[in-house]
Design a protein around this motif. Structure first.
Motif, mmCIF file in Angstrom:
data_model
loop_
_atom_site.group_PDB
_atom_site.id
_atom_site.type_symbol
_atom_site.label_atom_id
_atom_site.label_comp_id
_atom_site.label_asym_id
_atom_site.label_seq_id
_atom_site.Cartn_x
_atom_site.Cartn_y
_atom_site.Cartn_z
ATOM 1 N N MET A 154 2.738 -5.259 15.642
ATOM 2 C CA MET A 154 3.978 -4.714 15.134
ATOM 3 C C MET A 154 4.196 -3.290 15.633
ATOM 4 O O MET A 154 3.321 -2.441 15.517
ATOM 5 C CB MET A 154 3.976 -4.729 13.606
ATOM 6 N N SER A 159 4.680 0.741 1.568
ATOM 7 C CA SER A 159 4.960 -0.495 2.281
ATOM 8 C C SER A 159 5.429 -1.486 1.247
ATOM 9 O O SER A 159 4.641 -1.948 0.425
ATOM 10 C CB SER A 159 3.702 -0.996 2.987
ATOM 11 N N TYR A 181 -0.277 2.649 8.920
ATOM 12 C CA TYR A 181 0.581 2.864 10.064
ATOM 13 C C TYR A 181 0.162 4.121 10.817
ATOM 14 O O TYR A 181 -0.202 5.129 10.220
ATOM 15 C CB TYR A 181 2.031 3.006 9.608
ATOM 16 N N THR A 204 12.503 -2.957 14.265
ATOM 17 C CA THR A 204 11.179 -3.479 14.583
ATOM 18 C C THR A 204 11.244 -4.060 15.993
ATOM 19 O O THR A 204 12.116 -4.898 16.283
ATOM 20 C CB THR A 204 10.780 -4.573 13.588
ATOM 21 N N TYR A 215 11.559 4.826 14.404
ATOM 22 C CA TYR A 215 12.148 5.560 13.299
ATOM 23 C C TYR A 215 12.986 6.718 13.829
ATOM 24 O O TYR A 215 12.740 7.244 14.921
ATOM 25 C CB TYR A 215 11.061 6.141 12.386
ATOM 26 N N LEU A 270 13.948 3.835 9.255
ATOM 27 C CA LEU A 270 13.608 2.817 10.238
ATOM 28 C C LEU A 270 14.850 2.385 11.009
ATOM 29 O O LEU A 270 15.859 2.037 10.401
ATOM 30 C CB LEU A 270 12.970 1.612 9.559
ATOM 31 N N ASN A 318 0.833 -1.191 0.000
ATOM 32 C CA ASN A 318 0.000 0.000 0.000
ATOM 33 C C ASN A 318 0.869 1.242 0.000
ATOM 34 O O ASN A 318 2.104 1.154 0.070
ATOM 35 C CB ASN A 318 -0.977 0.020 1.192
ATOM 36 N N PHE A 378 7.374 -0.178 15.631
ATOM 37 C CA PHE A 378 8.596 0.212 14.942
ATOM 38 C C PHE A 378 9.149 1.499 15.549
ATOM 39 O O PHE A 378 8.394 2.325 16.065
ATOM 40 C CB PHE A 378 8.315 0.466 13.455
ATOM 41 N N ASN A 417 2.732 -6.906 3.899
ATOM 42 C CA ASN A 417 2.502 -5.798 4.830
ATOM 43 C C ASN A 417 3.094 -6.054 6.208
ATOM 44 O O ASN A 417 2.529 -5.691 7.225
ATOM 45 C CB ASN A 417 1.006 -5.488 4.965
ATOM 46 N N THR A 418 4.234 -6.679 6.256
ATOM 47 C CA THR A 418 4.906 -6.854 7.535
ATOM 48 C C THR A 418 6.235 -6.131 7.556
ATOM 49 O O THR A 418 6.994 -6.236 8.494
ATOM 50 C CB THR A 418 5.176 -8.345 7.819
ATOM 51 N N GLY A 419 6.512 -5.411 6.510
ATOM 52 C CA GLY A 419 7.799 -4.746 6.406
ATOM 53 C C GLY A 419 7.739 -3.286 6.769
ATOM 54 O O GLY A 419 6.719 -2.757 7.190
ATOM 55 N N LYS A 420 8.847 -2.640 6.594
ATOM 56 C CA LYS A 420 8.986 -1.245 6.964
ATOM 57 C C LYS A 420 8.365 -0.349 5.906
ATOM 58 O O LYS A 420 8.093 -0.763 4.779
ATOM 59 C CB LYS A 420 10.463 -0.916 7.094
ATOM 60 N N LEU A 421 8.173 0.890 6.271
ATOM 61 C CA LEU A 421 7.758 1.912 5.336
ATOM 62 C C LEU A 421 8.993 2.565 4.733
ATOM 63 O O LEU A 421 9.967 2.827 5.437
ATOM 64 C CB LEU A 421 6.924 2.980 6.032
ATOM 65 N N LEU A 453 1.362 -0.790 13.601
ATOM 66 C CA LEU A 453 0.466 -1.247 12.550
ATOM 67 C C LEU A 453 -0.664 -1.991 13.235
ATOM 68 O O LEU A 453 -0.511 -3.152 13.606
ATOM 69 C CB LEU A 453 1.198 -2.157 11.574
ATOM 70 N N GLU A 478 17.751 -2.528 11.514
ATOM 71 C CA GLU A 478 18.063 -2.254 10.132
ATOM 72 C C GLU A 478 19.572 -2.038 9.989
ATOM 73 O O GLU A 478 20.277 -1.778 10.972
ATOM 74 C CB GLU A 478 17.301 -1.024 9.658
ATOM 75 N N GLN A 518 0.891 5.317 1.636
ATOM 76 C CA GLN A 518 0.255 6.158 2.630
ATOM 77 C C GLN A 518 0.803 7.580 2.523
ATOM 78 O O GLN A 518 2.015 7.782 2.355
ATOM 79 C CB GLN A 518 0.539 5.594 4.040
ATOM 80 N N GLN A 522 -4.654 1.114 -0.726
ATOM 81 C CA GLN A 522 -4.210 -0.268 -0.886
ATOM 82 C C GLN A 522 -3.765 -0.463 -2.331
ATOM 83 O O GLN A 522 -4.188 0.258 -3.231
ATOM 84 C CB GLN A 522 -5.341 -1.230 -0.535
#
Lengths: 114, 115
Positions: free
Chosen positions: B31, A93, B104, B48, B35, B45, A32, B33, A98-102, B96, B58, A34, A51
């Motif tokens: 989740m 993302s 987010y 996590t 930053y 980032l 997605n 995070f 959708n479990t990763g970083k932005l 999230l 990271e 944002q 999305q």
């Protein structure tokens, strides 16, 4: 490696003008996208979330579009007001689950003059 | 969407000291995070925060410099250790919530100045 670019870096417009902020990304495999607003020295406020299966989202005077195949998104602000002055950030993302970083762009700093 | 309380909102610290930043969420989230936003830059980032296990860092960030705790599904801390002026930044936590439908959510940030 996913990279996000925002153009222009800064924008100054008179009150009432309609404007478009641009965001491009290099890898179309996103979950997605944002759009956020950040006031100076503050945290981020989420504006719109699109999305990957959607083409656009609207909230009040804001409309965000997504063209995943071309790696582009735009944020349209109608009838701008001085209170819209802020930095606008787009973020993708990059993970399909959708479990990763932005991944953020550098932002567009908007000034709306009364 | 979730509401995040982040403390402190700002601090001025002496070099060589450490600062712990807290992030409290009003609902359980899977989740979380952390930053960093250096002056004039966008967000990067740090890690996590994993509940019940070590954080996932990271590239360019290490546990000794940025230890993270996450004792439960609503709370996390980030410590900036042995600070130098280069650590002057805004630090933000992010969550999230749920299935990610709302995207987010970010805390209000901690503005850190190291002198």
């Amino acid at each position: 490696k996913q990279e996000v670019t925002q153009i222009p870096a800064a924008l100054s417009v008179p009150e009432g003008e309609n404007l478009v902020l641009n965001c491009s990304f290099t890898d179309s495999a996103i979950y997605n996208l944002q759009w956020f607003r950040q006031d100076p020295g503050k945290g981020l406020t989420s504006l719109l979330l699109i999305q990957s299966s959607q083409r656009e989202q609207t909230s009040g005077r804001l409309n965000a579009s997504l063209d995943k195949s071309s790696g582009r998104s735009t944020l349209y602000i109608a009838a701008s007001q001085p209170g819209d002055s802020a930095t606008y950030l787009c973020a993708v993302s990059p993970s399909l689950s959708n479990t990763g970083k932005l991944i953020f762009g550098q932002g567009t700093t908007l000034q709306v003059k009364p | 969407s979730a509401v995040i309380s982040q403390k402190p909102s700002r601090d001025i610290c002496q070099r060589g000291t450490s600062l712990t930043i807290q992030c409290q969420v009003d609902s359980q989230v899977t989740m979380m995070f952390w930053y960093r936003q250096q002056p004039g830059q966008s967000l990067t980032l740090i890690a996590t925060a994993n509940q019940g296990s070590e954080a996932t860092y990271e590239s360019g960030f290490v546990i000794d410099k940025f230890p993270i705790s996450r004792p439960n599904l609503t709370f996390s801390t980030l410590t900036v250790s042995n600070m130098s002026p280069e650590d002057s930044s805004i630090y933000l936590c992010s969550v999230l919530p749920g299935q990610g439908y709302y995207g987010y959510t970010f805390g209000s940030g901690t503005r850190l100045t190291v002198v």
